[in-house]
Structure formats: C-alpha cells, structure tokens
Design an enzyme around this catalytic site. Structure first.
Site, PDB file in Angstrom:
ATOM      1  N   TYR A   1     -22.900  14.356  31.033  1.00  0.00           N
ATOM      2  CA  TYR A   1     -21.754  14.335  30.127  1.00  0.00           C
ATOM      3  C   TYR A   1     -21.386  15.715  29.604  1.00  0.00           C
ATOM      4  O   TYR A   1     -20.219  16.024  29.422  1.00  0.00           O
ATOM      5  CB  TYR A   1     -22.051  13.423  28.930  1.00  0.00           C
ATOM      6  CG  TYR A   1     -22.206  11.972  29.275  1.00  0.00           C
ATOM      7  CD1 TYR A   1     -21.094  11.192  29.575  1.00  0.00           C
ATOM      8  CD2 TYR A   1     -23.446  11.369  29.297  1.00  0.00           C
ATOM      9  CE1 TYR A   1     -21.215   9.858  29.892  1.00  0.00           C
ATOM     10  CE2 TYR A   1     -23.592  10.030  29.613  1.00  0.00           C
ATOM     11  CZ  TYR A   1     -22.467   9.278  29.915  1.00  0.00           C
ATOM     12  OH  TYR A   1     -22.601   7.963  30.238  1.00  0.00           O
TER      13      TYR A   1
ATOM     14  N   VAL B   1     -21.812   8.428  36.554  1.00  0.00           N
ATOM     15  CA  VAL B   1     -22.582   9.429  35.823  1.00  0.00           C
ATOM     16  C   VAL B   1     -23.893   8.884  35.258  1.00  0.00           C
ATOM     17  O   VAL B   1     -24.788   9.660  34.921  1.00  0.00           O
ATOM     18  CB  VAL B   1     -21.722  10.036  34.688  1.00  0.00           C
ATOM     19  CG1 VAL B   1     -21.545   9.040  33.549  1.00  0.00           C
ATOM     20  CG2 VAL B   1     -22.318  11.344  34.160  1.00  0.00           C
ATOM     21  N   TYR B   2     -24.037   7.571  35.164  1.00  0.00           N
ATOM     22  CA  TYR B   2     -25.265   7.005  34.591  1.00  0.00           C
ATOM     23  C   TYR B   2     -26.463   7.328  35.483  1.00  0.00           C
ATOM     24  O   TYR B   2     -26.533   6.899  36.635  1.00  0.00           O
ATOM     25  CB  TYR B   2     -25.155   5.490  34.418  1.00  0.00           C
ATOM     26  CG  TYR B   2     -24.108   5.015  33.445  1.00  0.00           C
ATOM     27  CD1 TYR B   2     -23.537   5.874  32.502  1.00  0.00           C
ATOM     28  CD2 TYR B   2     -23.675   3.690  33.448  1.00  0.00           C
ATOM     29  CE1 TYR B   2     -22.577   5.432  31.618  1.00  0.00           C
ATOM     30  CE2 TYR B   2     -22.710   3.244  32.555  1.00  0.00           C
ATOM     31  CZ  TYR B   2     -22.165   4.120  31.650  1.00  0.00           C
ATOM     32  OH  TYR B   2     -21.203   3.679  30.763  1.00  0.00           O
ATOM     33  N   SER B   3     -27.383   8.092  34.922  1.00  0.00           N
ATOM     34  CA  SER B   3     -28.559   8.568  35.667  1.00  0.00           C
ATOM     35  C   SER B   3     -28.151   9.238  36.971  1.00  0.00           C
ATOM     36  O   SER B   3     -28.838   9.142  37.984  1.00  0.00           O
ATOM     37  CB  SER B   3     -29.541   7.430  35.946  1.00  0.00           C
ATOM     38  OG  SER B   3     -30.234   7.060  34.785  1.00  0.00           O
ATOM     39  N   PHE B   4     -27.012   9.906  36.927  1.00  0.00           N
ATOM     40  CA  PHE B   4     -26.531  10.692  38.062  1.00  0.00           C
ATOM     41  C   PHE B   4     -26.431   9.862  39.338  1.00  0.00           C
ATOM     42  O   PHE B   4     -26.794  10.315  40.431  1.00  0.00           O
ATOM     43  CB  PHE B   4     -27.425  11.912  38.314  1.00  0.00           C
ATOM     44  CG  PHE B   4     -27.674  12.755  37.083  1.00  0.00           C
ATOM     45  CD1 PHE B   4     -26.823  12.718  35.986  1.00  0.00           C
ATOM     46  CD2 PHE B   4     -28.764  13.598  37.021  1.00  0.00           C
ATOM     47  CE1 PHE B   4     -27.055  13.495  34.854  1.00  0.00           C
ATOM     48  CE2 PHE B   4     -29.010  14.383  35.895  1.00  0.00           C
ATOM     49  CZ  PHE B   4     -28.149  14.333  34.819  1.00  0.00           C
TER      50      PHE B   4
END
Length: 329
Positions: free
Chosen positions: A92, A58-61
């Site tokens: 998120y 999920v970090y920066s998609f």
C-alpha cells in the site's frame, strides 16, 4: 443464510461476504493465515451458505488471490468472486515502479490477467478499483474497465472509498458515454466510522448501488476485546499500522462500551451486535467480514438472526462523534 441482489447486477449474494485479506503470507503479515489454516474456515463459510468472496491483488502481494483460487476452485459455479486493482504489488505504501500501480489501461490490463492466473479463473464476477487514481480522468478508467467487460474477463465493475461527488461524477460519465457503470461501492463503514452516512450511502441507495462495507468490525476493535486504558496486545494491533490511528479514540471507546452493554443484554458477542446493526440498514448489501477462526464465521451468520429494536439502534448510535475522513487513500 439470507441472500440479496448485489445492486443492479442481478447477482444473488449472501448477506455476508467473506473478506480474503486475512489469508495470505504470515511471513509478511503476522495476523494472516496460510492456506492450510485458511481452508477449514473458507470451507465452513461455504457450508453455511456464504457465496460471496472478496480479495485483492495487493493482499499479501498476490498470495491471497492464490489461496482464494485454490480453495474455491471446486465451488466456482456456485460463488461470486470479487477482486481489486490499484495498488502496486509491493504494498500500500510502496512507491510503484513506472506503470506498476494506479489505474492506467496499461496497469489494469496486466493486473486482471495476473489476477485471473492466480485465481485460476476465466473471469471475475466483480472487478473493483481499490482507490481512485487522481492522475487519470475517470472516463478513461471507465473505458479501460469496459474493455475487460467486453472481452469477458470481468462481468461487473465496482468502486471503493472516495467522495460521493467523485462517485456521482463517474455514474454521470458512464451514462453520458454509454459505458457500463460501477455497480457497487466498497466503502469504510462501521459503528465507529459513520461519515459515509452523510452523502455516499444516500447516493448509493438512490442509484441502486450495491454497498459492501469494508472493516465492518473496525479491524476487530468492535469485538470488545480492547478496553479503555488497556493495552492493545493482539497480533493485529501490534502489527497493523492502520488500526490504532483509525480507532482507539475516547469517542470510539464510548461506542464500543455501549456495544458491549447491549451484547450482554442479548447474550451475544459485541461483534455480533456490530454486524446486526449493519444488517439493519437497508442500504447495506453485504458487509465484508474478516475471519481467522471458524467461530468468527459461525457467529457472523448467527448475527443475521439477532433482532435490533429502534431503541437498540438509537443507543448504539448515540455516542458517535464526527470523524475526519478515513480510508480514502
């Protein structure tokens, strides 16, 4: 650099884990660094002996995983890489499309495949559930994750923020059904948030779980650059919607001010004192630090050499006031 076993995995990891959330797409999160800015910091971390790196889909998609894979591909045989699954790639707080988030076998199976492609890796060393999925029995989640271990996509599995009873239940179910259990706990723990000391951390110590706390510097709050009554004017404070609600309370400033005072006495930075306090805890394996400058990594490594006396620890912990549970959702 110092190394320690990651719980019962048998893996030797550096006492510092480099968190890769800071590297991604600055058009999405203004405090993130793109690959060109991130590469010198990551390479310096490797030079200093850091061999443990933590990211998430999920970090920066997904961009964080891409940067992690690209920069570290030449070091693959010497490093331990962790990533996570749960949140939809939209973010998120996004409402996921059907089957695009959570911990269903459908989502887990597709997520690990996509993560491995972004990371340019055949397997990840540690695959963690980013949060609990309360719609799915934990036994089903464990069985899904065990399939990934059996097919070679994942070596070990870990969990993140939850209540101790929930984690204990997962360990019991794994033993009862002959499944690989969670070997690590990535939880919210720092000088300003110590609720994990009540039950989770004693449980982890008793069960030999590797503890890799997130936000060890309270999103930079423990750096000492924010003052009581002053304006939080950093890019992170202006754009990170989780920062001010979690910290910046009067009792949090009491902790920071004590940290700053001890840092002055030892002629080091407040961030180094906050990290050194974590290193003094025998149940902490490897705090996950975020670094947006080379000196952040260098100072973190230097903090390993700071001696914390019993009096130092007492003074740092004395101002703490109980907090509501933060970070489980």
């Amino acid at each position: 650099m110092r190394y320690v076993k990651l719980g019962k995995t048998g893996l030797d990891v550096s006492r510092i884990c480099l968190g890769m959330m800071s590297y991604g797409d600055p058009t999405l999160l203004k405090w993130c660094l793109d690959i060109d800015a991130a590469k010198p910091i990551i390479n310096r971390a490797v030079d200093l002996g850091i061999n443990f790196f933590d990211t998430a889909d999920v970090y920066s998609f997904g961009t964080s995983e891409k940067i992690t894979g690209e920069v570290l591909k030449d070091y693959r045989d010497d490093i331990v890489v962790a990533t996570k699954v749960f949140f939809p790639l939209e973010g998120y707080t996004a409402k996921p499309k059907p089957n695009k988030g959570g911990l269903s076998r459908y989502h887990i199976t597709r997520s690990i495949k996509a993560s491995l492609e972004r990371l340019q890796m055949k397997y990840v060393d540690l695959y963690q559930i980013h949060r609990l999925d309360h719609t799915i029995p934990i036994e089903e989640v464990l069985r899904s994750l065990n399939l990934l271990i059996n097919n070679g996509s994942v070596l070990h599995i870990g969990a993140s923020s939850m209540f101790a009873w929930q984690f204990a239940k997962s360990l019991w179910l794994a033993e009862r059904h002959g499944l690989e259990a969670f070997k690590t706990m990535q939880n919210h723990y720092n000088l300003c948030y110590r609720e994990e000391e009540r039950e989770m951390l004693p449980l982890c110590k008793d069960q030999g779980i590797g503890v890799i706390p997130w936000s060890p510097l309270a999103r930079g709050f423990l750096s000492g650059k924010y003052t009581r009554g002053g304006e939080a004017d950093s890019i992170r404070a202006r754009t990170d919607k989780y920062m001010k609600p979690r910290y910046f309370k009067p009792e949090d400033f009491d902790v920071v001010e004590q940290t700053v005072e001890i840092a002055k006495e030892k002629e080091v930075t407040p961030a180094q004192i906050a990290l050194s306090w974590l290193f003094s805890k025998d149940y902490v394996t490897s705090p996950i630090i975020g670094a947006t400058k080379i000196e952040h990594v260098e100072q973190a490594v230097e903090a390993l050499e700071i001696t914390m006396t019993e009096d130092d620890i007492k003074r740092l912990e004395e101002p703490y006031k109980p907090h509501p549970i933060l970070g489980h959702s």
